[in-house]
Design an enzyme around this catalytic site. Structure first.
Site, PDB file in Angstrom:
ATOM      1  N   ASN A 172      -1.640   1.220   5.817  1.00 19.98           N
ATOM      2  CA  ASN A 172      -0.335   0.270   5.216  1.00 19.98           C
ATOM      3  C   ASN A 172       0.134  -0.672   6.306  1.00 19.98           C
ATOM      4  O   ASN A 172       0.144  -0.068   7.812  1.00 19.98           O
ATOM      5  CB  ASN A 172       0.689   1.200   4.811  1.00 19.98           C
ATOM      6  CG  ASN A 172       1.691   0.394   4.275  1.00 19.98           C
ATOM      7  OD1 ASN A 172       1.557  -1.282   3.839  1.00 19.98           O
ATOM      8  ND2 ASN A 172       2.765   0.371   3.975  1.00 19.98           N
ATOM      9  N   GLY A 173      -0.217  -1.900   5.955  1.00 24.75           N
ATOM     10  CA  GLY A 173       0.687  -2.736   7.217  1.00 24.75           C
ATOM     11  C   GLY A 173      -1.213  -3.765   7.420  1.00 24.75           C
ATOM     12  O   GLY A 173      -2.271  -4.074   6.409  1.00 24.75           O
ATOM     13  N   GLU A 223      16.662 -17.878  -9.125  1.00 16.26           N
ATOM     14  CA  GLU A 223      16.182 -16.695  -9.045  1.00 16.26           C
ATOM     15  C   GLU A 223      15.108 -16.794 -10.766  1.00 16.26           C
ATOM     16  O   GLU A 223      15.151 -16.224 -11.050  1.00 16.26           O
ATOM     17  CB  GLU A 223      17.491 -16.431  -9.136  1.00 16.26           C
ATOM     18  CG  GLU A 223      17.309 -14.768  -9.961  1.00 16.26           C
ATOM     19  CD  GLU A 223      16.314 -13.509  -8.872  1.00 16.26           C
ATOM     20  OE1 GLU A 223      15.914 -13.785  -8.192  1.00 16.26           O
ATOM     21  OE2 GLU A 223      16.439 -12.791  -9.872  1.00 16.26           O
ATOM     22  N   CYS A 282       1.282  -1.521   0.212  1.00 15.31           N
ATOM     23  CA  CYS A 282      -0.256  -0.060   0.121  1.00 15.31           C
ATOM     24  C   CYS A 282       1.112   1.263  -0.148  1.00 15.31           C
ATOM     25  O   CYS A 282       2.447   1.443   0.973  1.00 15.31           O
ATOM     26  CB  CYS A 282      -0.975   0.157   1.347  1.00 15.31           C
ATOM     27  SG  CYS A 282      -2.231  -0.956   1.042  1.00 15.31           S
ATOM     28  N   LYS A 313      11.715 -15.004 -11.809  1.00 16.98           N
ATOM     29  CA  LYS A 313      11.824 -14.225 -12.546  1.00 16.98           C
ATOM     30  C   LYS A 313      10.148 -15.071 -13.562  1.00 16.98           C
ATOM     31  O   LYS A 313       9.178 -13.590 -13.728  1.00 16.98           O
ATOM     32  CB  LYS A 313      12.887 -13.991 -13.573  1.00 16.98           C
ATOM     33  CG  LYS A 313      14.130 -12.849 -12.571  1.00 16.98           C
ATOM     34  CD  LYS A 313      13.753 -10.683 -12.436  1.00 16.98           C
ATOM     35  CE  LYS A 313      12.882 -11.074 -10.990  1.00 16.98           C
ATOM     36  NZ  LYS A 313      13.985 -11.198 -10.022  1.00 16.98           N
ATOM     37  N   GLU A 316       6.936 -14.776 -11.561  1.00 15.33           N
ATOM     38  CA  GLU A 316       6.780 -13.428 -11.697  1.00 15.33           C
ATOM     39  C   GLU A 316       6.283 -12.745 -13.553  1.00 15.33           C
ATOM     40  O   GLU A 316       4.969 -11.208 -12.638  1.00 15.33           O
ATOM     41  CB  GLU A 316       8.166 -12.460 -11.359  1.00 15.33           C
ATOM     42  CG  GLU A 316       8.392 -12.483  -9.157  1.00 15.33           C
ATOM     43  CD  GLU A 316       8.737 -11.419  -9.161  1.00 15.33           C
ATOM     44  OE1 GLU A 316      10.447 -11.567  -9.864  1.00 15.33           O
ATOM     45  OE2 GLU A 316       8.525 -10.821  -8.294  1.00 15.33           O
ATOM     46  N   ARG A 330       4.960   0.618  -6.390  1.00 16.67           N
ATOM     47  CA  ARG A 330       4.527  -0.435  -4.494  1.00 16.67           C
ATOM     48  C   ARG A 330       3.936  -1.027  -5.507  1.00 16.67           C
ATOM     49  O   ARG A 330       3.942  -2.632  -4.687  1.00 16.67           O
ATOM     50  CB  ARG A 330       4.545  -0.159  -3.792  1.00 16.67           C
ATOM     51  CG  ARG A 330       5.094   1.166  -3.833  1.00 16.67           C
ATOM     52  CD  ARG A 330       4.960   2.553  -2.473  1.00 16.67           C
ATOM     53  NE  ARG A 330       4.998   2.315  -1.000  1.00 16.67           N
ATOM     54  CZ  ARG A 330       5.863   2.135   0.131  1.00 16.67           C
ATOM     55  NH1 ARG A 330       5.879   2.701  -0.213  1.00 16.67           N
ATOM     56  NH2 ARG A 330       5.205   1.898   1.286  1.00 16.67           N
ATOM     57  N   LYS A 355       6.380  -3.762  -4.499  1.00 15.28           N
ATOM     58  CA  LYS A 355       7.448  -4.270  -4.686  1.00 15.28           C
ATOM     59  C   LYS A 355       8.139  -4.027  -2.922  1.00 15.28           C
ATOM     60  O   LYS A 355       8.844  -4.636  -2.806  1.00 15.28           O
ATOM     61  CB  LYS A 355       7.999  -2.475  -4.437  1.00 15.28           C
ATOM     62  CG  LYS A 355       9.140  -2.714  -4.473  1.00 15.28           C
ATOM     63  CD  LYS A 355       9.810  -2.782  -6.218  1.00 15.28           C
ATOM     64  CE  LYS A 355      11.375  -3.185  -5.799  1.00 15.28           C
ATOM     65  NZ  LYS A 355      12.051  -4.273  -6.893  1.00 15.28           N
ATOM     66  N   HIS A 404      15.880 -37.014  -8.996  1.00 15.13           N
ATOM     67  CA  HIS A 404      15.227 -38.004  -7.474  1.00 15.13           C
ATOM     68  C   HIS A 404      13.610 -37.653  -8.035  1.00 15.13           C
ATOM     69  O   HIS A 404      13.067 -36.645  -6.817  1.00 15.13           O
ATOM     70  CB  HIS A 404      16.104 -37.154  -6.628  1.00 15.13           C
ATOM     71  CG  HIS A 404      17.683 -37.922  -6.822  1.00 15.13           C
ATOM     72  ND1 HIS A 404      17.309 -38.839  -6.130  1.00 15.13           N
ATOM     73  CD2 HIS A 404      18.879 -37.178  -6.673  1.00 15.13           C
ATOM     74  CE1 HIS A 404      18.655 -39.351  -6.082  1.00 15.13           C
ATOM     75  NE2 HIS A 404      19.494 -37.951  -6.838  1.00 15.13           N
ATOM     76  N   TRP A 413      -2.929  -2.405  -1.580  1.00 11.06           N
ATOM     77  CA  TRP A 413      -2.624  -4.143  -1.733  1.00 11.06           C
ATOM     78  C   TRP A 413      -3.195  -4.888  -1.063  1.00 11.06           C
ATOM     79  O   TRP A 413      -3.240  -4.788   0.485  1.00 11.06           O
ATOM     80  CB  TRP A 413      -1.267  -4.475  -1.755  1.00 11.06           C
ATOM     81  CG  TRP A 413      -0.805  -5.851  -2.643  1.00 11.06           C
ATOM     82  CD1 TRP A 413      -0.319  -5.893  -3.442  1.00 11.06           C
ATOM     83  CD2 TRP A 413      -0.519  -6.800  -1.670  1.00 11.06           C
ATOM     84  NE1 TRP A 413       0.094  -6.818  -3.838  1.00 11.06           N
ATOM     85  CE2 TRP A 413      -0.141  -7.574  -2.748  1.00 11.06           C
ATOM     86  CE3 TRP A 413      -0.890  -7.041  -0.459  1.00 11.06           C
ATOM     87  CZ2 TRP A 413       0.735  -9.427  -1.953  1.00 11.06           C
ATOM     88  CZ3 TRP A 413      -0.726  -8.217  -0.120  1.00 11.06           C
ATOM     89  CH2 TRP A 413      -0.004  -9.041  -0.877  1.00 11.06           C
TER      90      TRP A 413
HETATM   91  O1  M6R Z   1      12.846  -5.552  -0.446  1.00 14.84           O
HETATM   92  P1  M6R Z   1      13.258  -7.530  -0.532  1.00 14.84           P
HETATM   93  O2  M6R Z   1      14.638  -7.253  -0.876  1.00 14.84           O
HETATM   94  O3  M6R Z   1      13.293  -7.901   0.638  1.00 14.84           O
HETATM   95  O4  M6R Z   1      12.321  -8.306  -1.222  1.00 14.84           O
HETATM   96  C1  M6R Z   1      12.217  -8.733  -0.741  1.00 14.84           C
HETATM   97  C2  M6R Z   1      11.254 -10.103  -1.861  1.00 14.84           C
HETATM   98  O5  M6R Z   1       9.899 -10.051  -2.203  1.00 14.84           O
HETATM   99  C3  M6R Z   1      11.588  -9.723  -3.328  1.00 14.84           C
HETATM  100  O6  M6R Z   1      12.878 -10.318  -3.423  1.00 14.84           O
HETATM  101  C4  M6R Z   1      10.698  -9.979  -4.544  1.00 14.84           C
HETATM  102  O7  M6R Z   1      10.812 -11.293  -4.226  1.00 14.84           O
HETATM  103  C5  M6R Z   1      10.874  -9.780  -5.808  1.00 14.84           C
HETATM  104  N1  M6R Z   1       9.490  -8.919  -6.460  1.00 14.84           N
HETATM  105  C6  M6R Z   1      11.610 -10.444  -6.767  1.00 14.84           C
HETATM  106  O8  M6R Z   1      11.522  -9.927  -8.286  1.00 14.84           O
END
Ligand code: M6R
Length: 604
Positions: free
Chosen positions: A98-99, A476, A2, A480, A483, A27, A599, A499, A74
């Site tokens: 927010n929270g 990773e 948020c 990606k 996402e 965000r 974000k 396995h 959010w």
């Molecule tokens: O701000 P942070 O690095 O703590 O965030 C951690 C994850 O939320 C962040 O890396 C998330 O996985 C990204 N969207 C990856 O692209």
């Protein structure tokens, strides 16, 4: 997550609020709204989806007023619909949040005995009801907010506006950051300074537990004990708040292409004379083990660094995701250095994990991209990764800069522990220093990677494989791709293939293999051959030597420049990022703000 903005202005605030909210779009959000107080009366407009929908609502139904608050939501409690969108109102008070308010169900029950019934599914509405309840009992807004905050459990940032008060906003911080902006006869509040950038560069950050009573003349702040508190006004560098795509179609490509430059900056800061130069406070001779904790992409940078700390510095290293670590409550052995990695510095789980480790680890170091963040402030030592603002929800340049700083930490540890001689150090540094160039060469392969992405776009699922440091790269890459393109993707250590996951292999499953020609190359190639023997579609990402010895039978191949132990995972992150980017382009998904993602994940 948020986003919050608030303005006590000299002009109509509705368009300025929407503009400020746009700067918080990065965000991630699924609805938005604003409220103003005008002629003493509160009113609000809200809309589901992107801010353009809220702007449309405001065109047809404008909102007047010189004081207002705004929010991008959010969803956590209740669907993303107009009713659940903020600001939430109850009688003479409206609030954005927010929270999470953890005890909102108990509070609702108590409030129902006083005749208050919720009309939304949100936890936030309970805050408005509770504050309205205290106002009805004769408290003034300041006392009502203080009484309200005292009853809330959870982590939150809150901003209140009141009927009949056109020169008052009240902001409260417990767990989620809030910035107060100082203008000329105007005052502002934002989730971060970026939201306020066009209006002011004079920022006060609230501390944990602070409540700020804001008028156009300034802000009176009290701390968690209720005592008056002084918080400095800081001048934010203009560059730190520039949000611009610099001619790129998306923030993500802009940030991918910035990597050679920001990585050079990290090298210049932490190895100015070609060898690691870290703050003296970080004395690796004092530590026998390393603990690293993070979430998401940060977790994968830690997984990579585990190989470096163990292989190069010979220090045992444990890595965990913050959400597991914090509740597992593991014992932390003496002489442990705990490292917390977070781009935003506000990730709720990572912050909670840091607080858990605080009294047990010998030293807490954080690697952050936001120097004013909670994770930076609560660490004994915060190391900036110097990636510059990362706007795209998918992390790219923060990842490679995290890896770079972690690589330098591993080398510093190896030096301190006597695990490396001068020659070894020089050779690793040479490898690291060539990364910006290797990245530039790799970025030139953008069109080739876009062609490879055409194979991934129609696939229902993709498997990524890697060994050693490339295992984390595979993880990773899968993250990606998920996402950005919403394609199901999994990553395995190549040796794990037999396995279980080998059962998935069939012609329709693309299998992306990260395999630089290193000491594990032949092992990975054996696994790749097992895939090809079952008619799996292998996309091999390797270097010239790898191509020469193992291209037969692959479906496609990408040749990267030759890399070393440290440069490998950093450089191979680029095709991982670009594959996801181009696959998402082919699928037409929302690249900078993928669905459901935020974000900065400030709730657990
Ligand atoms: O701000 P942070 O690095 O703590 O965030 C951690 C994850 O939320 C962040 O890396 C998330 O996985 C990204 N969207 C990856 O692209």
């Amino acid at each position: 997550m948020c986003g919050i903005v608030g303005i006590l202005g000299q002009h109509q605030v509705a368009p300025i609020l929407v503009d400020a909210l746009k700067r918080l779009e990065y965000r991630g959000y699924d609805s938005a709204g604003i409220a103003t107080v005008n002629n003493g009366l509160l009113d609000r407009r809200r809309a589901v989806g992107k801010l353009v929908n809220l702007s449309d609502v405001l065109v047809h139904n404008p909102l007047a007023g010189l004081a207002g608050i705004g929010h991008t939501r959010w969803a956590t409690h209740g669907a993303a619909n107009e009713q659940n969108a903020h600001p939430h109102a109850c009688g003479p008070v409206t609030v954005v949040h927010n929270g999470i308010i953890e005890n909102f169900r108990d509070l609702r029950e108590t409030l129902s005995a006083h005749g208050y019934s919720p009309v939304t599914d949100t936890d936030t509405e309970t805050v408005a009801m509770l504050c309205a309840h205290y106002l009805a009992q004769g408290h003034d807004p300041k006392a009502a907010v203080q009484a309200t905050i005292a009853e809330l459990d959870g982590a939150f940032a809150l901003l209140f506006l009141f009927e009949g008060h056109e020169n008052l906003m009240i902001a409260a911080r417990k767990g989620s950051p809030l910035a107060i902006g100082h203008g000329d006869g105007e005052m502002y509040v934002g989730s971060d300074a970026i939201a306020l950038a066009p209006m002011t560069d004079q920022i006060t950050y609230l501390d944990e537990g602070d409540i700020a009573f804001i008028t156009r003349d300034g802000a009176d702040i009290i701390d968690a004990t209720g005592a008056p508190a002084h918080r400095d006004i800081q001048r934010i560098e203009a560059q730190a708040t520039v949000i611009d795509k610099a001619g790129h179609k998306h923030f993500m490509t802009k940030e991918i292409h910035e990597q050679p430059v920001v990585l050079s900056e990290a090298l210049a800061r932490y190895a100015p004379n070609g060898i690691p130069a870290l703050p003296e406070a970080l004395d690796f001779t004092k530590f026998d083990r390393i603990l690293m904790v993070a979430c998401g992409t940060g977790y994968y940078s830690c997984l990579t660094a585990k190989y470096w700390f163990e292989q190069i510095a010979r220090i045992p290293c444990e890595v965990d995701v913050a959400s597991e670590f914090r509740y597992r409550e593991p014992p932390i052995a003496p002489r442990t250095l705990a490292i917390f990695v977070s781009q935003s510095g506000e990730t709720a789980d990572t912050l909670a994990a840091l607080r858990y480790a605080k009294d047990q680890a010998d030293m807490i170091v954080s690697l952050v991209n936001v120097g004013t963040s909670s994770i930076a402030r609560e660490a004994d030592l915060a190391l900036a990764i110097l990636a510059g603002i990362e706007v795209s929800v998918a992390s790219t340049k923060a990842y490679t800069n995290q890896l770079t700083v972690l690589a330098l930490l591993a080398l510093a540890a190896a030096q301190a522990k006597g695990a490396i001689d001068d020659h070894g150090l020089a050779s690793h540094m040479k490898d690291l220093r060539q990364v910006p160039d290797l990245m530039r060469q790799t970025l030139k392969l953008d069109n080739d990677i876009a062609s490879l992405a055409k194979t991934l776009a129609p696939a229902p699922s993709v498997l990524f494989l890697g060994r050693g440091v490339m295992f984390a790269t595979a993880l990773e890459a899968a993250l990606k791709l998920k996402e950005l393109s919403y394609i199901h993707a999994e990553a395995y250590a190549s040796g794990e293939l037999k396995h279980g996951p080998i059962a998935l292999i069939e012609p329709a499953l693309p299998v992306v293999v990260f395999a630089p020609h290193d000491r594990l190359f032949d092992k990975t190639v054996s696994n790749m051959q097992e895939v090809m023997a079952r008619h799996g579609q292998v996309m091999l990402i390797t270097d010239a030597q790898g191509r020469a010895s193992a291209s037969d039978g692959t479906h496609s191949l990408l040749e990267l420049p030759a890399t070393g132990d440290l440069s490998g995972p950093i450089v191979y992150a680029l095709p991982a990022q670009l594959l996801a980017y181009h696959t998402a382009m082919a699928k037409g998904t929302d690249i900078d703000q993928p669905r459901n993602l935020a974000k900065s994940v400030t709730v657990e």
